[in-house]
Enzyme design. Structure first.
Site, PDB file in Angstrom:
ATOM      1  N   ASP A  13       0.821  -1.224   0.000  1.00  0.00           N
ATOM      2  CA  ASP A  13       0.000   0.000   0.000  1.00  0.00           C
ATOM      3  C   ASP A  13       0.852   1.271   0.000  1.00  0.00           C
ATOM      4  OD1 ASP A  13      -2.278  -1.538  -0.030  1.00  0.00           O
ATOM      5  OD2 ASP A  13      -2.575  -1.469   2.133  1.00  0.00           O
ATOM      6  N   ARG A  41      -2.412   0.912  -9.995  1.00  0.00           N
ATOM      7  CA  ARG A  41      -1.536   1.910  -9.357  1.00  0.00           C
ATOM      8  C   ARG A  41      -0.213   2.093 -10.084  1.00  0.00           C
ATOM      9  NH1 ARG A  41      -3.049   0.661  -2.979  1.00  0.00           N
ATOM     10  NH2 ARG A  41      -4.954   1.911  -3.017  1.00  0.00           N
TER      11      ARG A  41
HETATM   12  C1  S3P Z   1      -5.317  -5.709   3.235  1.00  0.00           C
HETATM   13  C2  S3P Z   1      -4.468  -6.453   2.455  1.00  0.00           C
HETATM   14  C3  S3P Z   1      -3.842  -5.930   1.232  1.00  0.00           C
HETATM   15  C4  S3P Z   1      -3.845  -4.409   1.202  1.00  0.00           C
HETATM   16  C5  S3P Z   1      -5.189  -3.832   1.568  1.00  0.00           C
HETATM   17  C6  S3P Z   1      -5.614  -4.287   2.951  1.00  0.00           C
HETATM   18  C7  S3P Z   1      -5.937  -6.346   4.419  1.00  0.00           C
HETATM   19  O1  S3P Z   1      -4.567  -6.401   0.110  1.00  0.00           O
HETATM   20  O2  S3P Z   1      -3.459  -3.947  -0.053  1.00  0.00           O
HETATM   21  O3  S3P Z   1      -5.137  -2.426   1.548  1.00  0.00           O
HETATM   22  O4  S3P Z   1      -6.497  -5.632   5.267  1.00  0.00           O
HETATM   23  O5  S3P Z   1      -5.869  -7.584   4.527  1.00  0.00           O
HETATM   24  P1  S3P Z   1      -4.281  -7.843  -0.546  1.00  0.00           P
HETATM   25  O6  S3P Z   1      -4.669  -8.880   0.426  1.00  0.00           O
HETATM   26  O7  S3P Z   1      -5.143  -7.862  -1.778  1.00  0.00           O
HETATM   27  O8  S3P Z   1      -2.829  -7.856  -0.862  1.00  0.00           O
END
Ligand code: S3P
Length: 431
Positions: free
Chosen positions: A320, A351
């Site tokens: 992120d 992104r």
């Molecule tokens: C998150 C996991 C990540 C992240 C998202 C929040 C989470 O996504 O990018 O902002 O809270 O488990 P991914 O599991 O798709 O990598």
């Protein structure tokens, strides 16, 4: 939103509660027996979407400021919702709720906004279907209809993508399945679900083999209501940490920041690049580690000369933070390279594409790769850029505007509220 260049940033930043931890706290409290109280719940649109879904499922939630008191549905279970569950822009809401609801016995439909409707949902539908759940999707996308009354069986599942959302989804479904559910993650992702299930009285078996982790939950484990305080969001902090690092003479204090090692590689990267930062760790016992961060502006000449390369196992840890790290890269003599990050293409927007387009408009030199980019040290000039409806792109380019000559206009910057509603007010207060 119009942003002018900044001479320096000084003051204190009050971060919103961590978004990932807030979603989980509300969902787990809703599943638990008894009452839970959650302090510092994120004031973000995404986390409000989770509360709206839980409310539609009959969960009693009382909110006073950033404190929630939730009466768990427990053994009685969720009520059949009278309308679709709207997850808004929030992928975490949709993917984790799919796991919570897959074996919960209530038929319902998960919907989202235009961006969420384009994001891949097969990654959760596939393992949940293997467990015995039944879904209807629109070609692997939401709206996601979850059929009621299906009995789930535990599976052993190796994550095909490095995703904490998929891991958490399968683990949560496993609590409503017969037998044991095992998730194997070849590379580590954020472990908030594992930590927080323990706080709610559920034991999670974790075996570590090199970088891989084997995580087991027992079907029928019951969550018990608890009290917890959500740490400040390190992903929100990253915008201010980078801004302070690259603007000489800045001095920012960020109290009570979440320091979970599965999320904090951004701090290591900033330190490796020569940022002048001190961290005072709190003693929080079990649960999530937290600390206060103070950062002093090094200015671009005070930072490291070597190229920073982000690749391999560390990518999930900073996934992120990549947009704001791209802005950081424009101020580093050696630039910054990101590889193995094709997941960025399926976030709230693509992104990689968004960063490349906007940075080029600001005069930066950046090479696009399928799974990342290489950005060179660049002299940024103010330009009109787009948020592409993505909160992290909006905030990253607001920070770019602080070090650009002339004014930068970020179109659609109001989407910052998805994770950080008062980002622009706090930025105004410290500049
Ligand atoms: C998150 C996991 C990540 C992240 C998202 C929040 C989470 O996504 O990018 O902002 O809270 O488990 P991914 O599991 O798709 O990598």
């Amino acid at each position: 939103m119009r942003i002018g260049s900044a001479r320096m940033l000084k003051g204190k930043i009050d971060l919103p509660g961590d978004k990932s931890i807030s979603h989980r706290a509300a969902m787990f409290a809703a599943m638990a027996s008894g009452q839970s109280s959650i302090e510092n719940y994120a004031a973000s649109e995404d986390c409000a979407s989770t509360l709206k879904c839980l409310d539609s499922l009959g969960v009693d939630i009382k909110q006073s400021g950033s404190t929630l008191v939730i009466e768990g549905a427990g053994e009685a279970g969720f009520k059949l919702p009278s309308s679709d569950l709207d997850c808004g822009n929030s992928g975490t809401t949709m993917r984790l709720m799919a796991g919570v609801l897959a074996g919960a016995g209530v038929e319902c439909v998960l919907t989202g906004d235009a961006s969420l409707s384009k994001r891949p949902m097969r990654r959760v539908v596939d393992p949940l279907t293997q467990m015995g759940a039944e879904f209807e999707t629109v070609d692997g996308h939401s709206p996601l209809t979850i059929k009621g009354g299906r009995r789930l069986t535990g599976i052993e599942y190796t994550l095909p993508v490095s995703s904490a959302q998929v891991k958490s989804c399968v683990m949560l479904a496993g609590l409503n399945a017969s037998g044991t559910t095992v998730v194997i993650e070849p590379t580590p992702t954020r472990d908030h679900t594992e930590r927080m299930l323990e706080q709610f009285g559920v034991s999670v078996g974790i075996e570590i083999d090199g970088t891989a982790r084997r995580i087991a939950v027992s079907g029928g484990s019951r969550l018990k209501g608890t009290s917890l305080r959500v740490p400040g969001d390190i992903s929100a902090a990253a915008f201010f940490l980078v801004a302070a690092a690259i603007i000489k003479d800045s001095q920012l204090f960020l109290p009570f920041v979440g320091l979970n090692p599965s999320r904090s590689a951004v701090l290591d990267i900033l330190q490796q690049a020569g940022a002048n930062m001190s961290i005072k760790v709190h003693d929080t016992g079990k649960g999530e580690p937290v600390g206060d961060i103070e950062i002093m502006g090094s200015g671009t000449d005070g930072l490291a000369k070597d190229r920073i390369v982000i690749e391999g196992d560390i990518v999930a840890n900073v996934i992120d933070e990549v947009p704001i790290l791209a802005i950081f890269g424009t101020q580093l003599e050696g630039g910054l390279e990101v590889r193995n990050a094709s997941e960025l293409r399926v976030k709230e927007t693509d992104r990689i594409d968004a960063v490349v387009r906007n940075l080029r408009k600001m005069g930066a030199e950046i090479e696009e790769r399928e799974d990342g980019f290489i950005v060179s040290r660049s002299f940024l000039k103010g330009a009109e850029v787009e948020s592409f409806g993505d909160h992290r792109i909006a905030m990253a380019f607001a920070v770019a505007g602080l070090v650009a000559t002339g004014d930068t206009v970020v179109n659609g910057a109001e989407c910052a509220a998805v994770s950080f509603p008062d980002f622009f007010d706090q930025l105004a207060a410290v500049r």
